[in-house]
Design a protein around this motif. Structure first.
Motif, PDB file in Angstrom:
ATOM      1  N   ASP A   1       1.302  48.984  -3.798  1.00 55.78           N
ATOM      2  CA  ASP A   1       1.732  48.547  -2.476  1.00 55.78           C
ATOM      3  C   ASP A   1       2.557  49.614  -1.778  1.00 55.78           C
ATOM      4  O   ASP A   1       2.342  50.797  -1.973  1.00 55.78           O
ATOM      5  CB  ASP A   1       2.483  47.212  -2.587  1.00 55.78           C
ATOM      6  CG  ASP A   1       1.524  46.058  -2.881  1.00 55.78           C
ATOM      7  OD1 ASP A   1       0.397  46.086  -2.379  1.00 55.78           O
ATOM      8  OD2 ASP A   1       1.916  45.135  -3.618  1.00 55.78           O
ATOM      9  N   ASP A   2       3.535  49.230  -1.049  1.00 55.64           N
ATOM     10  CA  ASP A   2       4.252  50.121  -0.140  1.00 55.64           C
ATOM     11  C   ASP A   2       5.508  50.768  -0.716  1.00 55.64           C
ATOM     12  O   ASP A   2       6.385  51.171   0.034  1.00 55.64           O
ATOM     13  CB  ASP A   2       4.598  49.358   1.124  1.00 55.64           C
ATOM     14  CG  ASP A   2       5.481  48.146   0.852  1.00 55.64           C
ATOM     15  OD1 ASP A   2       5.990  48.007  -0.279  1.00 55.64           O
ATOM     16  OD2 ASP A   2       5.659  47.347   1.774  1.00 55.64           O
TER      17      ASP A   2
ATOM     18  N   GLY B   1       8.065  49.585  -2.025  1.00 59.78           N
ATOM     19  CA  GLY B   1       9.303  48.876  -1.708  1.00 59.78           C
ATOM     20  C   GLY B   1       9.700  48.861  -0.249  1.00 59.78           C
ATOM     21  O   GLY B   1      10.712  48.265   0.110  1.00 59.78           O
TER      22      GLY B   1
ATOM     23  N   SER C   1       8.500  47.212   2.206  1.00 62.36           N
ATOM     24  CA  SER C   1       8.488  45.876   2.812  1.00 62.36           C
ATOM     25  C   SER C   1       9.508  44.930   2.187  1.00 62.36           C
ATOM     26  O   SER C   1       9.667  43.805   2.647  1.00 62.36           O
ATOM     27  CB  SER C   1       7.098  45.251   2.701  1.00 62.36           C
ATOM     28  OG  SER C   1       6.826  44.925   1.351  1.00 62.36           O
ATOM     29  N   ALA C   2      10.190  45.373   1.132  1.00 66.27           N
ATOM     30  CA  ALA C   2      11.203  44.514   0.507  1.00 66.27           C
ATOM     31  C   ALA C   2      12.245  44.117   1.544  1.00 66.27           C
ATOM     32  O   ALA C   2      12.608  44.915   2.418  1.00 66.27           O
ATOM     33  CB  ALA C   2      11.856  45.240  -0.666  1.00 66.27           C
TER      34      ALA C   2
ATOM     35  N   THR D   1       8.897  44.043  -3.119  1.00 68.59           N
ATOM     36  CA  THR D   1       8.037  43.877  -1.942  1.00 68.59           C
ATOM     37  C   THR D   1       8.154  42.439  -1.426  1.00 68.59           C
ATOM     38  O   THR D   1       8.401  41.518  -2.195  1.00 68.59           O
ATOM     39  CB  THR D   1       6.560  44.221  -2.237  1.00 68.59           C
ATOM     40  OG1 THR D   1       5.825  44.229  -1.012  1.00 68.59           O
ATOM     41  CG2 THR D   1       5.919  43.244  -3.202  1.00 68.59           C
ATOM     42  N   ASP D   2       7.982  42.278  -0.138  1.00 68.19           N
ATOM     43  CA  ASP D   2       7.929  40.953   0.472  1.00 68.19           C
ATOM     44  C   ASP D   2       6.516  40.726   0.983  1.00 68.19           C
ATOM     45  O   ASP D   2       6.237  40.808   2.164  1.00 68.19           O
ATOM     46  CB  ASP D   2       8.950  40.827   1.606  1.00 68.19           C
ATOM     47  CG  ASP D   2       8.958  39.440   2.221  1.00 68.19           C
ATOM     48  OD1 ASP D   2       8.666  38.465   1.498  1.00 68.19           O
ATOM     49  OD2 ASP D   2       9.255  39.320   3.426  1.00 68.19           O
TER      50      ASP D   2
ATOM     51  N   SER E   1       2.091  41.213  -0.346  1.00 71.79           N
ATOM     52  CA  SER E   1       1.207  42.226  -0.913  1.00 71.79           C
ATOM     53  C   SER E   1      -0.236  41.888  -0.609  1.00 71.79           C
ATOM     54  O   SER E   1      -0.648  40.746  -0.760  1.00 71.79           O
ATOM     55  CB  SER E   1       1.409  42.277  -2.434  1.00 71.79           C
ATOM     56  OG  SER E   1       0.390  43.028  -3.035  1.00 71.79           O
TER      57      SER E   1
END
Length: 186
Positions: free
Chosen positions: A21-22, A24, A26-27, A56-57, A59
């Motif tokens: 994913d990104d 972190g 988007s956390a 992450t928030d 996915s």
């Protein structure tokens, strides 16, 4: 399953499972988690709480099939005509319920369904066809994952007999990352 403490091994597995994913970005961060909890009058169960704050928030890589939605989001197919969700109200179920086979009158069942879908849970995402994964945030099953669909609701975890997986968010992700079918105990 410990809802109050995020075990470092669980967090390491979650970081690995969502490493594509990104990184972190988007956390939510801890301030975002605290704001969400204050707004809804809850405390998210661990390790999901730390996951949303630090990893992450949401996915696109899953689980479930259509991805993990952010803590404050709903799956695209949830619909706009549903009742208001109340995360601080206790989740009403303590055992599975197949309401499509329930002999009670339809009106009675329908009255009981709104709290099942809307109280005491964060919706994690969908596998399509109206099958939603919920993380229970209040009530006796706090920290457990439930699959709630148009036909019924079942808790996830080996202790409930539908799967060989460990209970809770980390067990759910671990089961998915291993490529196992959700209901592999049959």
């Amino acid at each position: 399953m410990n809802n109050e403490y995020a075990h470092p091994d669980d967090l390491a597995e979650l970081r690995t499972a969502f490493s594509v994913d990104d990184a972190g970005e988007s956390a939510l961060g801890w301030a975002g988690v605290y704001a969400f909890e204050a707004e809804h009058g809850i405390v998210l169960p661990e390790p999901y709480r730390t996951f949303v704050a630090e990893i992450t928030d949401g996915s696109f890589s899953g689980p479930p099939d259509y991805g993990l939605v952010g803590v404050a989001e709903m799956p695209d197919d949830w619909g706009d005509d549903r009742p208001v969700r109340n995360l601080s109200a206790p989740f009403p179920l303590t055992e599975g319920w197949l309401w499509e086979d329930d002999p009670r009158p339809y009106e009675e069942i329908e009255r009981l369904l709104d709290p099942v879908f809307n109280d005491g849970s964060v919706v994690l995402g969908t596998d399509g066809c109206g099958m939603y994964w919920h993380l229970i945030v209040t009530g006796r099953h706090r920290g457990h994952i439930w699959n709630i669909s148009g036909e019924g609701a079942v808790p996830f975890g080996a202790e409930f007999g539908h799967t060989t997986a460990s209970p809770g968010f980390a067990g759910w992700v671990r089961h998915w990352a291993a490529g196992k079918p959700w209901f592999d105990a049959f």
